[in-house]
Scaffold this active site. Structure first.
Site, PDB file in Angstrom:
ATOM      1  N   GLU A  48      -0.832  56.080  72.519  1.00 41.00           N
ATOM      2  CA  GLU A  48      -0.761  53.633  71.469  1.00 41.00           C
ATOM      3  C   GLU A  48      -0.676  53.236  73.305  1.00 41.00           C
ATOM      4  OE1 GLU A  48       1.622  53.649  68.734  1.00 41.00           O
ATOM      5  OE2 GLU A  48       0.941  54.329  67.582  1.00 41.00           O
TER       6      GLU A  48
ATOM      7  N   GLU B 289      -0.851  60.943  64.494  1.00 36.80           N
ATOM      8  CA  GLU B 289       0.111  60.579  63.584  1.00 36.80           C
ATOM      9  C   GLU B 289      -0.803  59.600  62.508  1.00 36.80           C
ATOM     10  OE1 GLU B 289       2.773  57.211  65.595  1.00 36.80           O
ATOM     11  OE2 GLU B 289       2.710  59.165  66.842  1.00 36.80           O
TER      12      GLU B 289
HETATM   13  C1  JJW Z   1       2.018  46.738  65.866  1.00 28.91           C
HETATM   14  C2  JJW Z   1       3.539  43.546  64.928  1.00 28.91           C
HETATM   15  C3  JJW Z   1       1.779  40.942  65.457  1.00 28.91           C
HETATM   16  C4  JJW Z   1       4.823  54.360  66.480  1.00 28.91           C
HETATM   17  C5  JJW Z   1       2.833  45.930  65.404  1.00 28.91           C
HETATM   18  C6  JJW Z   1       3.754  46.367  65.395  1.00 28.91           C
HETATM   19  C7  JJW Z   1       3.407  43.093  65.245  1.00 28.91           C
HETATM   20  C8  JJW Z   1      -0.712  40.743  66.097  1.00 28.91           C
HETATM   21  C9  JJW Z   1       4.650  53.289  65.254  1.00 28.91           C
HETATM   22  N1  JJW Z   1       3.599  54.911  66.354  1.00 28.91           N
HETATM   23  O1  JJW Z   1       7.244  55.356  65.887  1.00 28.91           O
HETATM   24  C10 JJW Z   1       1.753  48.146  65.961  1.00 28.91           C
HETATM   25  N2  JJW Z   1       3.849  52.091  64.905  1.00 28.91           N
HETATM   26  O2  JJW Z   1       6.287  56.418  67.726  1.00 28.91           O
HETATM   27  C11 JJW Z   1       4.097  56.189  67.554  1.00 28.91           C
HETATM   28  N3  JJW Z   1       2.647  52.138  65.469  1.00 28.91           N
HETATM   29  O3  JJW Z   1       2.707  44.824  65.358  1.00 28.91           O
HETATM   30  C12 JJW Z   1       5.611  56.389  67.025  1.00 28.91           C
HETATM   31  N4  JJW Z   1       2.511  51.367  65.832  1.00 28.91           N
HETATM   32  O4  JJW Z   1       1.773  42.704  65.123  1.00 28.91           O
HETATM   33  C13 JJW Z   1       5.420  55.876  65.661  1.00 28.91           C
HETATM   34  C14 JJW Z   1       4.079  48.120  65.551  1.00 28.91           C
HETATM   35  C15 JJW Z   1       3.392  48.801  66.020  1.00 28.91           C
HETATM   36  C16 JJW Z   1       3.343  50.283  65.565  1.00 28.91           C
HETATM   37  C17 JJW Z   1       4.329  51.495  65.642  1.00 28.91           C
END
Ligand code: JJW
Length: 449
Positions: free
Chosen positions: A166, A353
């Site tokens: 990611e 995932e």
């Molecule tokens: C975006 C929040 C503003 C994890 C996000 C917050 C605020 C525009 C889960 N993937 O735990 C994406 N996860 O470790 C890897 N993936 O924005 C693994 N993406 O937005 C899981 C969180 C995430 C996010 C969380």
């Protein structure tokens, strides 16, 4: 009820990450990571939670692997904690930390589960952060060194590798939006980091090829699907910019050797200058064996002048949401897979995932997480539609085996097929675990059963 059946070659699995499950944060010489620091910074993590103990998988990995065995999975995706191996980021290997991963991998192999290893799943050694972190090009070299040592150490034992998990989260979520460690709010910094992550990925691939390591190597971007509110050109273009931030920005460099021009212009208009050095493209633009895709959600978007970051406004039209507030949008999964396939020449894809946050608790020894089962049914049906439409899917791994430390959300947000009582660390298999077990056994499922 329709039966959704998968090709017999598809591999099934579950995914986790070191900081989210291991605990043992101060054992066997592990160095501090940016998440130890961030989770001790007041206000950054819900309830002041941290990963000191997490699921204690560092000590309970045999029990966890037993559950994987009973689940019937082919692949277990985990990550190596860089600061367990190199407590200060580089230098001498910490043998005790390395031993843990040898034991883990040996136990997986003994149970006929293939390990898939992520090298970087966000726990950067704090010492490297103190020297500028991913903004400093020396971190790229430290990563290449760490990757090389892991390739040599586990050659033949680990045969599926992911360089970076990611990259959008590591760069923009962590350094522009500021929600994840190290928590900066700087678009120039975030964009520079996105480039350095691509170079670091490429440097690891170069090492992998030149050492002749057995197995396959890929890279795992996450994406959010943006569905245009209308078919007006301005809505479609705004959504395309939003998606390109996740997709083209991180994939065109790898597959085409360039950034998407329209986003380069967009960033330049925001005052960002790209920090590209001679030789970077040779590293980044190399053949990889597969792409890992992390997909959770999609949103409806429309053009709105001035809306950050791309004149794109997300609108909540009351789609159903999971307990973390993310829309359930399985159509976006299907569409994204088709888009990737048409843009990147039918690249082999592992879903590294996909999963849902539902916070159901234990009642008389059971967890009736019916909404998670429904989410999985909907997304696996999208996956099947994609396969039948020519998308080259090799495997599907759900996030996650265990409820775990969900970053800024702490332990409140549960994604596991297995419930964890974070007081006692007791594991309880949820209904979704039994559903997934049956789905794997039959290589498919009846919708709604
Ligand atoms: C975006 C929040 C503003 C994890 C996000 C917050 C605020 C525009 C889960 N993937 O735990 C994406 N996860 O470790 C890897 N993936 O924005 C693994 N993406 O937005 C899981 C969180 C995430 C996010 C969380």
């Amino acid at each position: 009820m329709a039966f959704i059946e998968f090709p017999k070659e598809i591999k099934w699995g579950v995914a986790t990450a070191s900081y989210q499950i291991e605990g043992a944060a101060f054992e066997d010489g592990r160095g501090a990571s940016i998440w130890d620091t961030f989770s001790r910074t007041p206000g950054k993590i819900k309830n002041g939670d941290n990963g000191d103990i997490a699921c204690d998988s560092y000590h309970r990995y045999e029990e966890d692997i037993q559950m994987m065995k009973e689940l019937g999975i082919d692949i277990y995706r985990f990550s190596i904690s860089w600061p367990r191996i190199f407590p200060t980021g580089t230098g001498e290997v910490n043998q005790a930390g390395l031993n843990y991963y040898h034991n883990l991998v040996d136990c997986l192999r003994a149970n006929q589960i293939e390990p898939m290893c992520t090298l970087y799943h966000w726990d950067l050694p704090q010492v490297l952060q103190d020297q500028g972190g991913w903004a400093n090009r020396e971190t790229i070299e430290a990563f290449a060194h760490y990757a090389e040592q892991m390739f040599r150490e586990f050659n033949g034992k680990i045969t599926k590798w992911i360089t970076i998990n990611e990259p959008w989260c590591i760069s923009f979520l962590s350094n522009f939006i500021g929600e994840h460690a190290p928590g900066n709010h700087d678009l120039q910094l975030a964009t520079t980091i996105s480039h350095h992550l691509l170079v670091a990925h490429g440097r690891a691939v170069t090492k992998f090829r030149s050492l002749g390591i057995k197995g396959i190597i890929g890279y795992a971007p996450n994406l959010e699907w943006f569905e245009p509110f209308s078919n007006k050109k301005e809505d479609i273009e705004a959504c395309n910019r939003g998606m390109a931030w996740f997709i083209e920005w991180f994939m065109d460099p790898v597959f085409k050797g360039s950034y998407p021009e329209f986003l380069v212009e967009w960033f330049e208009n925001k005052g960002v200058s790209l920090q590209i050095e001679d030789g970077d493209w040779d590293q980044i633009n190399q053949t990889i064996d597969f792409i890992g895709i992390n997909y959770y959600t999609g949103s409806v978007g429309r053009y709105k002048q001035g809306a950050e970051l791309f004149d794109l406004e997300k609108i909540d039209i009351h789609y159903e949401k999971t307990d973390i507030g993310w829309n359930i949008y399985p159509q976006g999964f299907y569409k994204a897979l088709k888009k990737l396939t048409s843009q990147y020449n039918r690249i082999p894809i592992y879903i590294t995932e996909n999963g849902a946050c539902y916070n159901d608790g234990v009642l008389h020894g059971r967890v009736h997480d019916i909404n998670r089962i429904k989410y999985l049914e909907q997304h696996l049906t999208s996956l099947k539609r994609a396969i039948d439409s020519g998308v080259n899917i090799k495997g599907y791994l759900t996030w996650s085996l265990l409820d775990n430390f969900e970053w800024a959300e702490g332990y409140d947000k549960r994604f596991g097929l297995v419930h964890i009582d974070f007081q006692t660390l007791r594991r309880t298999k949820k209904d979704s675990y039994f559903w997934y077990e049956k789905m794997i056994r039959h290589n498919g499922f009846h919708i709604g059963q």
